[in-house]
Design a protein around this motif. Structure first.
Motif, short mmCIF file in Angstrom:
data_model
loop_
_atom_site.label_atom_id
_atom_site.label_comp_id
_atom_site.label_asym_id
_atom_site.label_seq_id
_atom_site.Cartn_x
_atom_site.Cartn_y
_atom_site.Cartn_z
N ALA A 1 0.82 -1.21 0.00
CA ALA A 1 0.00 0.00 0.00
C ALA A 1 0.85 1.26 0.00
O ALA A 1 0.46 2.28 -0.57
N ASP A 2 2.01 1.22 0.63
CA ASP A 2 2.86 2.39 0.78
C ASP A 2 4.32 1.98 0.70
O ASP A 2 4.70 0.86 1.09
N ALA A 3 5.16 2.90 0.23
CA ALA A 3 6.59 2.62 0.12
C ALA A 3 7.20 2.27 1.47
O ALA A 3 8.12 1.46 1.56
N ALA A 4 6.68 2.87 2.54
CA ALA A 4 7.22 2.60 3.88
C ALA A 4 7.00 1.15 4.30
O ALA A 4 7.71 0.65 5.19
N ASP A 5 6.07 0.46 3.65
CA ASP A 5 5.80 -0.93 4.01
C ASP A 5 6.91 -1.87 3.55
O ASP A 5 6.98 -3.01 4.02
N LEU A 6 7.77 -1.42 2.64
CA LEU A 6 8.81 -2.31 2.11
C LEU A 6 9.79 -2.73 3.20
O LEU A 6 10.05 -3.92 3.39
N SER A 7 10.34 -1.77 3.91
CA SER A 7 11.32 -2.13 4.95
C SER A 7 10.67 -2.91 6.07
O SER A 7 11.31 -3.77 6.69
N ALA A 8 9.39 -2.63 6.35
CA ALA A 8 8.70 -3.38 7.40
C ALA A 8 8.56 -4.84 7.01
O ALA A 8 8.56 -5.73 7.87
N PHE B 1 10.01 6.66 -7.58
CA PHE B 1 8.98 6.21 -8.52
C PHE B 1 7.77 5.54 -7.89
O PHE B 1 6.86 5.15 -8.61
N TRP B 2 7.74 5.36 -6.59
CA TRP B 2 6.57 4.78 -5.94
C TRP B 2 5.72 5.87 -5.31
O TRP B 2 6.26 6.79 -4.71
N PRO B 3 4.39 5.75 -5.38
CA PRO B 3 3.65 4.74 -6.15
C PRO B 3 3.81 4.96 -7.65
O PRO B 3 3.92 6.10 -8.10
N VAL C 1 8.35 -6.69 -6.12
CA VAL C 1 7.44 -5.93 -5.27
C VAL C 1 7.23 -4.53 -5.84
O VAL C 1 8.14 -3.95 -6.44
N ARG C 2 6.01 -4.01 -5.67
CA ARG C 2 5.75 -2.63 -6.09
C ARG C 2 4.60 -2.02 -5.30
O ARG C 2 3.85 -2.73 -4.61
N VAL C 3 4.46 -0.69 -5.43
CA VAL C 3 3.34 0.05 -4.86
C VAL C 3 2.57 0.66 -6.03
O VAL C 3 3.09 1.53 -6.73
N PRO C 4 1.34 0.22 -6.29
CA PRO C 4 0.60 0.71 -7.46
C PRO C 4 0.14 2.15 -7.29
O PRO C 4 -0.15 2.62 -6.20
N ASP C 5 0.09 2.87 -8.41
CA ASP C 5 -0.37 4.25 -8.42
C ASP C 5 -1.84 4.31 -8.80
O ASP C 5 -2.23 4.86 -9.82
N GLU C 6 -2.64 3.67 -7.99
CA GLU C 6 -4.09 3.61 -8.19
C GLU C 6 -4.72 3.65 -6.80
O GLU C 6 -4.48 2.79 -5.96
#
Length: 321
Positions: free
Chosen positions: A60-67, A83-85, A111-116
């Motif tokens: 949902a968010d870029a911050a979720d990646l490190s978590a 570039f995220w989202p 892994v990615r964060v969609p821009d929608e």
């Protein structure tokens, strides 16, 4: 159901191990709880997808990646911040929380964060990362509208969220930035030129003849049911009784003789052409033509990704095969 009004119900389905098709800015995804191996297995079953082709995990968010994964390589973090989202998928080391089925046994994860907005709202409401390849039968045309999902997968999906046509129309760009220099593993909606402007020179290495190292990199993929051939420019229709379809870049050819014609962008706008690509191919595929001739577009910017998809669609079909 409408995407904006169905978030709560769809999130509940994801948490309970079900499948939800949802719009992203690229194409519609077929989502399952990425932490649930059984749910992920349902994706492979519904799509008739071979187990060796890994899935993309959506956050949902870029911050979720490190978590989720812990320490993130600096170049990966820089690309995510820039570039995220957005339509960029990054390769990271697979964390223990993600079952191997999601990555097809690889020790890496896409892994990615969609821009929608509705996609991120769905993932946030579900409270879990969501594994989601394109919501279509494996190897076939990607879906850019909810009706494409329903026509292709039908009752194999528990919920389809309808967010209208997708904005980009082709899949995300996949990049492995864990090493010294970023490597593009799949061309996509984020142009290589934009990546190079942000991080310097990048290597493009799409394609796979064995086990894919990233989703959507098999040589034959993204294909209509109708045989497709890529051509340089368009001329008069062949004398075949007007049974062929044409996918043109800028203009409808003079004269008749084609059973169906789709024009991607009369203005020559490659971004518009990308957004219309799969939708146009879906219509040609449904038109009852014997063959689709697809005109190559300029091989710059997102045009490289369009040509990549056309080449993979054509690779599915062999003369006399």
């Amino acid at each position: 159901m409408p995407a904006e009004g169905g978030i709560a119900e769809a999130a509940s389905v994801l948490r309970s191990g079900g499948l939800v098709a949802f719009p992203t800015e690229t194409v519609y995804g077929l989502g399952a709880n990425a932490l649930d191996a059984r749910a992920a297995a349902r994706i492979f079953e519904a799509k008739q997808r071979p187990s060796f082709d890994p899935l993309i995990t959506h956050l949902a968010d870029a911050a979720d990646l490190s978590a989720l994964v812990g320490a993130v390589p600096p170049a990966v973090a820089a690309l995510a911040e820039r570039f995220w989202p957005g339509p960029l998928t990054l390769i990271v080391d697979r964390p223990a929380a993600i079952p191997p089925i999601v990555t097809s046994g690889l020790e890496t994860m896409a892994v990615r964060v969609p821009d929608e907005t509705s996609a991120r709202a769905l993932i946030r409401a579900a409270g879990v990362p969501v594994a989601a390849p394109s919501a279509n039968r494996f190897g076939q045309l990607s879906p850019t509208r909810a009706e494409h999902v329903v026509a292709g997968l039908g009752g194999a999906v528990d919920v389809v969220l309808d967010g209208g046509p997708t904005r980009c129309g082709i899949e995300s760009t996949i990049v492995d930035a864990r090493g010294e220099h970023p490597v593009v593993l799949r061309l996509g909606a984020l142009p290589v030129e934009a990546l190079a402007e942000a991080v310097g020179p990048v290597t493009v290495r799409p394609g796979s003849s064995g086990q894919p190292v990233a989703p959507g990199t098999l040589a034959a993929h993204y294909a209509p049911r109708t045989p497709l051939r890529v051509v340089e420019g368009t001329g008069p229709a062949a004398g075949d009784g007007g049974r062929r379809g044409l996918l043109a870049f800028r203009e409808r050819p003079a004269g008749g003789g084609w059973a169906a014609v789709e024009v991607l962008s009369p203005a020559g706008d490659l971004t518009v052409a990308a957004a219309r690509l799969f939708d146009a191919l879906h219509r040609l595929d449904a038109a009852g033509v014997t063959e689709i001739l697809a005109e190559r577009v300029p091989d710059v910017g997102v045009g490289r990704a369009i040509n990549d998809r056309l080449g993979r669609a054509a690779a599915t079909w062999h003369p006399g095969g």
